[in-house]
Design a protein around this motif. Structure first.
Motif, mmCIF file in Angstrom:
data_model
loop_
_atom_site.group_PDB
_atom_site.id
_atom_site.type_symbol
_atom_site.label_atom_id
_atom_site.label_comp_id
_atom_site.label_asym_id
_atom_site.label_seq_id
_atom_site.Cartn_x
_atom_site.Cartn_y
_atom_site.Cartn_z
ATOM 1 N N MET A 45 -1.838 -0.405 -6.161
ATOM 2 C CA MET A 45 -1.129 -1.669 -6.343
ATOM 3 C C MET A 45 -0.424 -1.805 -7.693
ATOM 4 S SD MET A 45 -1.439 -3.176 -3.501
ATOM 5 C CE MET A 45 -1.748 -1.757 -2.454
ATOM 6 N N LYS A 74 3.199 -3.534 -8.367
ATOM 7 C CA LYS A 74 3.641 -4.129 -7.103
ATOM 8 C C LYS A 74 3.115 -5.553 -6.959
ATOM 9 C CE LYS A 74 3.132 0.274 -4.682
ATOM 10 N NZ LYS A 74 2.383 0.965 -3.628
ATOM 11 N N GLU A 75 3.858 -6.363 -6.230
ATOM 12 C CA GLU A 75 3.342 -7.636 -5.736
ATOM 13 C C GLU A 75 2.536 -7.288 -4.485
ATOM 14 O OE1 GLU A 75 3.796 -10.953 -6.582
ATOM 15 O OE2 GLU A 75 4.922 -10.471 -8.403
ATOM 16 N N PHE A 76 1.370 -7.922 -4.322
ATOM 17 C CA PHE A 76 0.550 -7.614 -3.151
ATOM 18 C C PHE A 76 -0.284 -8.823 -2.751
ATOM 19 C CE2 PHE A 76 -1.926 -6.551 -6.867
ATOM 20 C CZ PHE A 76 -3.204 -7.005 -6.577
ATOM 21 N N ASP A 118 -2.290 -6.810 2.181
ATOM 22 C CA ASP A 118 -1.776 -5.498 1.760
ATOM 23 C C ASP A 118 -2.923 -4.570 1.376
ATOM 24 O OD1 ASP A 118 0.926 -6.317 2.039
ATOM 25 O OD2 ASP A 118 0.925 -7.139 -0.003
ATOM 26 N N LYS A 133 -0.252 -10.058 -8.529
ATOM 27 C CA LYS A 133 0.176 -8.858 -9.245
ATOM 28 C C LYS A 133 -0.868 -8.537 -10.305
ATOM 29 C CE LYS A 133 4.130 -6.770 -11.337
ATOM 30 N NZ LYS A 133 5.530 -6.720 -11.439
#
Length: 89
Positions: free
Chosen positions: A45, A48-50, A54, A2
């Motif tokens: 991003m 967001k968690e990525f 992703d 993140k």
């Protein structure tokens, strides 16, 4: 992974910079410059968690780049962001 929530992306004079707007002092050693593609990825991003996968998917949707090249480049970018404290694993 993140992005560091304490940091924000700013565009100044056509240049993209990551800054900490909450710092009590102006410390230019803690300003990070991003190219246009990295800044665009940052925007995609935010909040967001990525994962690297992703980022690869988002990049390949927008640009013509093969998966192997995108994965290698974005793995390196994520490592740089983590090392600089811009992102958290």
């Amino acid at each position: 992974m993140k992005l560091n929530n304490d940091l924000v992306l700013r565009e100044v004079g056509g240049e993209y910079m990551i800054v900490n707007p909450f710092s009590d002092t102006v410390d230019m050693t803690q300003v990070y410059s991003l190219n246009e593609t990295a800044a665009w990825l940052w925007q995609q991003m935010e909040g967001k968690e990525f994962s690297v996968a992703d980022l690869v998917a988002v990049l390949r949707e927008e640009y013509e780049v093969d998966e192997e090249t995108a994965t290698a480049d974005l793995t390196e970018l994520c490592q740089q962001w983590i090392a600089a404290g811009l992102a958290i694993e």
